[in-house]
Design an enzyme around this catalytic site. Sequence first.
Site, mmCIF file in Angstrom:
data_model
loop_
_atom_site.group_PDB
_atom_site.id
_atom_site.type_symbol
_atom_site.label_atom_id
_atom_site.label_comp_id
_atom_site.label_asym_id
_atom_site.label_seq_id
_atom_site.Cartn_x
_atom_site.Cartn_y
_atom_site.Cartn_z
ATOM 1 C CG HIS A 268 25.286 17.529 4.668
ATOM 2 N ND1 HIS A 268 26.447 16.862 4.951
ATOM 3 C CD2 HIS A 268 25.159 18.463 5.653
ATOM 4 C CE1 HIS A 268 26.984 17.355 6.063
ATOM 5 N NE2 HIS A 268 26.214 18.320 6.501
ATOM 6 C CG ASP A 269 18.731 16.486 -0.577
ATOM 7 O OD1 ASP A 269 18.771 17.373 -1.437
ATOM 8 O OD2 ASP A 269 18.091 15.419 -0.723
ATOM 9 C CB THR B 244 18.755 21.802 -5.108
ATOM 10 O OG1 THR B 244 18.869 20.494 -4.535
ATOM 11 C CG2 THR B 244 19.552 21.850 -6.402
ATOM 12 C CG ASP C 137 17.277 17.954 -5.249
ATOM 13 O OD1 ASP C 137 17.998 17.779 -4.246
ATOM 14 O OD2 ASP C 137 17.431 18.911 -6.025
ATOM 15 C CB SER D 254 21.279 18.133 -4.435
ATOM 16 O OG SER D 254 20.945 18.556 -3.133
ATOM 17 N NE ARG E 258 27.593 20.302 3.540
ATOM 18 C CZ ARG E 258 26.414 20.936 3.566
ATOM 19 N NH1 ARG E 258 26.114 21.739 4.571
ATOM 20 N NH2 ARG E 258 25.534 20.779 2.596
ATOM 21 C CD GLU F 266 31.253 16.525 10.095
ATOM 22 O OE1 GLU F 266 31.104 17.292 11.024
ATOM 23 O OE2 GLU F 266 30.661 15.423 10.016
ATOM 24 C CG HIS G 160 25.128 20.614 15.640
ATOM 25 N ND1 HIS G 160 25.398 21.906 15.274
ATOM 26 C CD2 HIS G 160 25.331 19.863 14.527
ATOM 27 C CE1 HIS G 160 25.763 21.945 13.995
ATOM 28 N NE2 HIS G 160 25.722 20.712 13.523
HETATM 29 C C1 HEM Z 1 29.260 14.486 13.860
HETATM 30 C C2 HEM Z 1 28.285 15.164 13.366
HETATM 31 C C3 HEM Z 1 28.329 16.614 12.964
HETATM 32 C C4 HEM Z 1 29.364 17.497 12.892
HETATM 33 C C5 HEM Z 1 30.824 17.251 13.234
HETATM 34 C C6 HEM Z 1 28.827 18.757 12.422
HETATM 35 C C7 HEM Z 1 29.578 19.903 12.204
HETATM 36 C C8 HEM Z 1 29.101 21.055 11.653
HETATM 37 C C9 HEM Z 1 29.893 22.242 11.363
HETATM 38 C C10 HEM Z 1 31.363 22.411 11.664
HETATM 39 C C11 HEM Z 1 29.067 23.152 10.805
HETATM 40 C C12 HEM Z 1 29.443 24.568 10.368
HETATM 41 C C13 HEM Z 1 29.292 25.468 11.584
HETATM 42 C C14 HEM Z 1 29.457 26.936 11.269
HETATM 43 O O1 HEM Z 1 30.607 27.371 11.105
HETATM 44 O O2 HEM Z 1 28.460 27.670 11.208
HETATM 45 C C15 HEM Z 1 27.762 22.558 10.712
HETATM 46 C C16 HEM Z 1 26.657 23.143 10.130
HETATM 47 C C17 HEM Z 1 25.382 22.631 10.191
HETATM 48 N N1 HEM Z 1 24.993 21.454 10.788
HETATM 49 FE FE1 HEM Z 1 26.225 20.071 11.560
HETATM 50 N N2 HEM Z 1 27.483 18.620 12.224
HETATM 51 C C18 HEM Z 1 27.139 17.337 12.553
HETATM 52 C C19 HEM Z 1 25.873 16.811 12.546
HETATM 53 C C20 HEM Z 1 24.722 17.511 12.286
HETATM 54 C C21 HEM Z 1 23.380 17.029 12.502
HETATM 55 C C22 HEM Z 1 23.044 15.659 13.084
HETATM 56 C C23 HEM Z 1 22.530 18.020 12.114
HETATM 57 C C24 HEM Z 1 21.021 18.065 12.121
HETATM 58 C C25 HEM Z 1 20.219 17.074 12.425
HETATM 59 C C26 HEM Z 1 23.341 19.127 11.641
HETATM 60 C C27 HEM Z 1 22.855 20.315 11.144
HETATM 61 C C28 HEM Z 1 23.643 21.342 10.667
HETATM 62 C C29 HEM Z 1 23.120 22.481 9.945
HETATM 63 C C30 HEM Z 1 21.660 22.783 9.617
HETATM 64 C C31 HEM Z 1 24.217 23.276 9.604
HETATM 65 C C32 HEM Z 1 24.221 24.527 8.733
HETATM 66 C C33 HEM Z 1 24.480 24.059 7.287
HETATM 67 C C34 HEM Z 1 24.538 25.191 6.280
HETATM 68 O O3 HEM Z 1 23.476 25.706 5.930
HETATM 69 O O4 HEM Z 1 25.641 25.556 5.808
HETATM 70 N N3 HEM Z 1 24.657 18.790 11.769
HETATM 71 N N4 HEM Z 1 27.797 21.296 11.256
HETATM 72 CA CA LIG Z 2 18.724 19.298 -2.549
#
Ligand code: HEM
Ligand SMILES: [Ca+2]
Length: 608
Positions: free
Chosen positions: A129-130, A205, A209, A211, A270, A273, A371
């Site tokens: 999220h950073d 960003t 950092d 953010s 986010r 969440e 995930h």
């Molecule tokens: C309870 C924990 C979590 C929930 C409920 C969650 C949920 C979500 C959801 C709903 C999305 C958007 C999916 C889409 O429509 O494309 C997303 C994106 C993403 N998640 Fe998670 N997530 C969780 C934990 C994590 C973890 C632990 C990681 C990595 C270690 C991660 C990495 C990512 C990444 C890289 C994206 C894309 C972000 C972007 O560039 O917009 N998430 N997640």
């Molecule tokens: Ca950043």
Amino acid sequence: LIIAPVVQPPPEFYTLASTHAAMSAGRFQGQGYRFVRRWYRWCWNATSQKYRSIDGTCNNVRNLGAAFTAVPRLLPPEYADGVDAPRQFGKDGLPLPSARNVSLHLHPCEAEYTFNSLMVMQWGQWVIHDLSAIPISTGPNGAIQCCGDKGEAPPFINQRNCFPIEIPTDDYDFNFRCMEFVRSMALTNEFGITEKPRTQINIVTSFIDASQIYGSLPTQERNLRDVVNNTNPLCILKTFGHSALPQSPIQNCVLRPNTSDYCQLAGDIRVNEQPGLGVMHTLFVREHNRIAQEFSRLLSNASEERIFQLTRKVVAAYQQIINYNEYLPEVLGRDAYVKKLASKRGRTAYNPDVDPSILNEFSTAAFRFGHSTIPEALSFFDRMTKLRYLLHRPTECLEHYDQVLAGLIGVVDKPYRQALKKVDRNFVHEVSKFLFEAKNPNRTGLDLISLNIQRGRDHGLAPYVKYRAYCGLSPVKDFNDTHVLGPHVRDLQKVYRSIDDIDLFTGLLYEPSVGLSAIGPTLKCLLGIQFYRIKYGDRFFFDTEDESIGFNDEQLEALRNTSLAKIICHNSALKEVPLNVFRLPSTNNPLYSCEQLRSESLDFTLFV
Ligand code: HEM
Ligand SMILES: [Ca+2]
């Protein structure tokens, strides 16, 4: 910065006009907002910058890595029509299996566990999220709906914004046939015409950092700081009752209307969440305010702005130190490359030719590996609560901060102590069946795995085998190749007609882990590339050779002595923590008293 007229500069000069609209609601849903490609001027004043800008501009003189910039790729996109339509056909020209079919048949939920703590999962989400937030398209009235009102697939789908997921008829987890999926926002030209090839946007960003704490826009930063007389921003971040996150003016995050729940405000939208994430935000807002108060005491004549920036610089350094020295070795293993990537001694030589932008492959497939480590439930000292009851319920974080934190690092009684799930093809049903279920009127959820796969196709990501080749690894032979794709490789044939069709996300998670790492070789390659880029391409990396914007040797040594364990002790009621909070407490990772760890606090006098 002044926006120069758009002529036809080379693509790497492109940056976006920033906007606030996309930040305003839900999952970055503005009101029919368009991102128009514009060209920022060359960044002449970069060398006079003492602190990072909030939006990351002028870190790189071409503004690479700044918020609201185009998302680059390692490999060219493979859109169905070559430029815009999602990847949706296999090698044989027939439709790819539905993303839900891939999820249902290839990503079961047979959990195996590691000796790590849940903090590995939590830090992953915190740090992404950073780094990355890619907004989805919006219509004139805000959110776009792609499926029919009763969850049926519409007769005609306009793929400009919609790419709903087909739910197979033999899928009894869902009682509807169409899963909502809105395409990621596309960069347009000034006339609203989508650029070709279709390009996605990162609204935060790319640098580590902090953010997600301070925001990626100056207006966001202003809203997060305490102010006097509505005008003068202080060095302190706003809180609710001294130590909780402040209330957001927009109250659209809650899934449980008519309760005391309120939406929290942070640098990243986010934040609400799930409670583990809210806890990380709270932890670092507390840490910021603790450090800012120490600096204020020592620097009684300094301006609020100077103290704020100095504190922000220290908090951002903490993020990088914890990420490179504590978190990455747990995921990538402790081989020579990872040791070199860590920043335990020496200094980082900034290389302006390294593009620090977050790569499409990284945010849309690779880093979503986390995930697979999401647990079924979170522990609250004396109870476990399933994840489906915790999503978008911010009060759980507000009222149970210490409990959730203790659960994340395993400092709870044995029956409630959870180990991290292995990174593999398995996912808990909490995210593959029940994601955000309460938000849906007929109480059926979404499937995060389907969303991940569909998102990869939406962005036109090339299939898995191409990335394996890109990383210089041996090719996959066939559906019997257990060496490359692990013991379950034959299952892949039940869904895919060709190994060349396998989606990147799925392929990465089928590869067995290599060496001492927790992940397969192609995933390790992709994560390695990204974390290299945001280290060597960050002019403000905490241990940069340029001391005028970094730290002196003494300060560096003091900063490197910190750890997430110490930060937790300083900002919670926990009495004991292990030194490595990314591993469960054990004889190799014994508990230390927080009182003792607090006495090893940063020597603030070194910084004034
Ligand atoms: C309870 C924990 C979590 C929930 C409920 C969650 C949920 C979500 C959801 C709903 C999305 C958007 C999916 C889409 O429509 O494309 C997303 C994106 C993403 N998640 Fe998670 N997530 C969780 C934990 C994590 C973890 C632990 C990681 C990595 C270690 C991660 C990495 C990512 C990444 C890289 C994206 C894309 C972000 C972007 O560039 O917009 N998430 N997640
Ligand atoms: Ca950043």
